[in-house]
Design a protein around this motif. Structure first.
Motif, PDB file in Angstrom:
ATOM      1  N   PHE A 200       0.835  -1.200   0.000  1.00  0.00           N
ATOM      2  CA  PHE A 200       0.000   0.000   0.000  1.00  0.00           C
ATOM      3  C   PHE A 200       0.874   1.255   0.000  1.00  0.00           C
ATOM      4  O   PHE A 200       0.597   2.224  -0.687  1.00  0.00           O
ATOM      5  CB  PHE A 200      -0.928   0.007   1.219  1.00  0.00           C
ATOM      6  N   GLU A 203       2.557   2.281  -3.288  1.00  0.00           N
ATOM      7  CA  GLU A 203       1.651   2.856  -4.287  1.00  0.00           C
ATOM      8  C   GLU A 203       1.673   4.380  -4.307  1.00  0.00           C
ATOM      9  O   GLU A 203       1.327   5.005  -5.302  1.00  0.00           O
ATOM     10  CB  GLU A 203       0.224   2.424  -3.942  1.00  0.00           C
ATOM     11  N   ILE A 204       1.966   4.946  -3.149  1.00  0.00           N
ATOM     12  CA  ILE A 204       1.869   6.413  -3.015  1.00  0.00           C
ATOM     13  C   ILE A 204       3.046   7.093  -3.721  1.00  0.00           C
ATOM     14  O   ILE A 204       4.179   6.783  -3.490  1.00  0.00           O
ATOM     15  CB  ILE A 204       1.875   6.816  -1.523  1.00  0.00           C
TER      16      ILE A 204
ATOM     17  N   MET B 127      -4.602   1.636  -2.770  1.00  0.00           N
ATOM     18  CA  MET B 127      -4.738   3.037  -2.381  1.00  0.00           C
ATOM     19  C   MET B 127      -5.379   3.838  -3.528  1.00  0.00           C
ATOM     20  O   MET B 127      -6.130   4.783  -3.288  1.00  0.00           O
ATOM     21  CB  MET B 127      -3.367   3.635  -2.032  1.00  0.00           C
ATOM     22  N   LYS B 128      -5.088   3.416  -4.743  1.00  0.00           N
ATOM     23  CA  LYS B 128      -5.677   4.060  -5.922  1.00  0.00           C
ATOM     24  C   LYS B 128      -7.196   3.945  -5.866  1.00  0.00           C
ATOM     25  O   LYS B 128      -7.931   4.919  -6.056  1.00  0.00           O
ATOM     26  CB  LYS B 128      -5.123   3.361  -7.180  1.00  0.00           C
ATOM     27  N   PHE B 149      -7.772  11.144   2.585  1.00  0.00           N
ATOM     28  CA  PHE B 149      -6.941  10.093   2.007  1.00  0.00           C
ATOM     29  C   PHE B 149      -5.692   9.858   2.859  1.00  0.00           C
ATOM     30  O   PHE B 149      -5.331   8.721   3.165  1.00  0.00           O
ATOM     31  CB  PHE B 149      -6.547  10.498   0.578  1.00  0.00           C
ATOM     32  N   PHE B 153      -4.665   6.511   4.951  1.00  0.00           N
ATOM     33  CA  PHE B 153      -3.368   5.880   4.734  1.00  0.00           C
ATOM     34  C   PHE B 153      -2.648   5.616   6.060  1.00  0.00           C
ATOM     35  O   PHE B 153      -2.074   4.553   6.283  1.00  0.00           O
ATOM     36  CB  PHE B 153      -2.524   6.783   3.821  1.00  0.00           C
TER      37      PHE B 153
END
Lengths: 204, 204
Positions: A200, A203-204, B127-128, B149, B153
């Protein structure tokens, strides 16, 4: 979670129906495979090396015992039978769920060496039903039946050492419960969760 | 096992889909009931005491806080909301499974007071996808979306505190997993196992 397969140990007193449950489970769950044991007894007609058993000489078997290569083993009437650690490790690393149907002594040996296994105890619906099942199963003498029954009764105390208990009053219901246990265990938070969190974050 | 109901706590970051999963679960599982919270806000049209909420005065609510009668509570824009300990204890003693959908702060409070609960963390598939869900959910400003968001996270790190993690890429699959977790938890060996062993012994 999710990445690695599970070792599912199904155990319980004789007459509880663990064999029937395992057979049915293998039919309905393609993601579950039966563990292949090693033995020193000779292959019977039709038995295939690596599918039914790994056939080993006594020397080979004892060398593996010395190297602590079994999750459990026993000597039954002069022949060794055992569960190779390597087999379970390989299959679970490939993401396969390995099923092992085994008596209580064997299950407790495995729990010491592989505590991350999932230990399921199968109980009969009642002692009366257990006695009935033992009687209708074979052509044993009354004394032998009584002995087997007493033994099963003592074994029930070991249920405390297990993770789960499934009462086998109906095979389909019992198999559904074992399936649910496998599905739930795959959702359990284990150390693998870090790899999911990392995914996760990346992804950022 | 089997006799007492479970407290099932479904939690996770906003946008993960815990609300949808809980709604669907209540539809398909008659043995699961939604927890009824207490609040100091006034009832809205159609809301029924004891069904939607327990409506309390501020003094009543604070008296219950003082007596440690909440599994968790929070003050949201001047109104209290909380999960009464007594409600959960009564229902689970009656053998009912109580479902609670709650944010992560609330879930962690409950875990301290009721560690025997079943704590399930719902994760978005990516996460997208989480960002997409937050965007399509409302009419928030870009800054508010970004804030939400970021918060989600950060919250993902709390998954380690839970028992189970369910990735919600498909609602039906996720609900099946929660159902399996409940079924498996009902087969878990707990201190109740002694009563089952006693029942077997009494038969003899």
């Amino acid at each position: 979670m999710m990445n690695k397969g599970l070792l599912i140990v199904v155990s319980g007193p004789s007459g509880a129906g663990k064999g029937t449950i395992c057979k049915q489970l293998l039919k309905v769950e393609p993601d579950v495979m039966l563990s292949v044991s090693a033995t020193t007894r000779g292959p019977r007609v039709g038995e295939v090396e690596g599918a039914n058993y790994y056939f080993l000489s006594k020397d080979e078997f004892e060398a593996l015992i010395a190297k602590d290569e079994f999750l459990e083993y026993a000597n039954v009437y002069g022949n060794y039978y055992g569960t190779p650690k390597k087999y379970v490790q390989e299959k679970t690393l490939q993401g396969k769920n390995v099923l092992l149907e085994i008596d209580i002594q064997g299950a407790l040996q495995i729990k010491e060496k592989y505590p991350q296994g999932v230990f399921i105890f199968i109980l009969p619906p009642s002692m009366k039903e257990l006695r009935h099942r033992i009687i209708t199963r074979g052509t044993e003498t009354e004394a032998a039946i009584e002995q087997r029954f007493k033994c099963a009764f003592e074994e029930i105390n070991y249920v405390r050492k297990y993770d789960y208990c499934v009462i086998n009053d109906d095979v389909d219901t019992a198999v559904d419960k074992v399936k649910a246990i496998i599905k739930a265990e795959q959702c359990k938070i284990t150390e693998d969760i870090d790899s999911i969190i990392s995914r996760f974050k990346e992804e950022i």
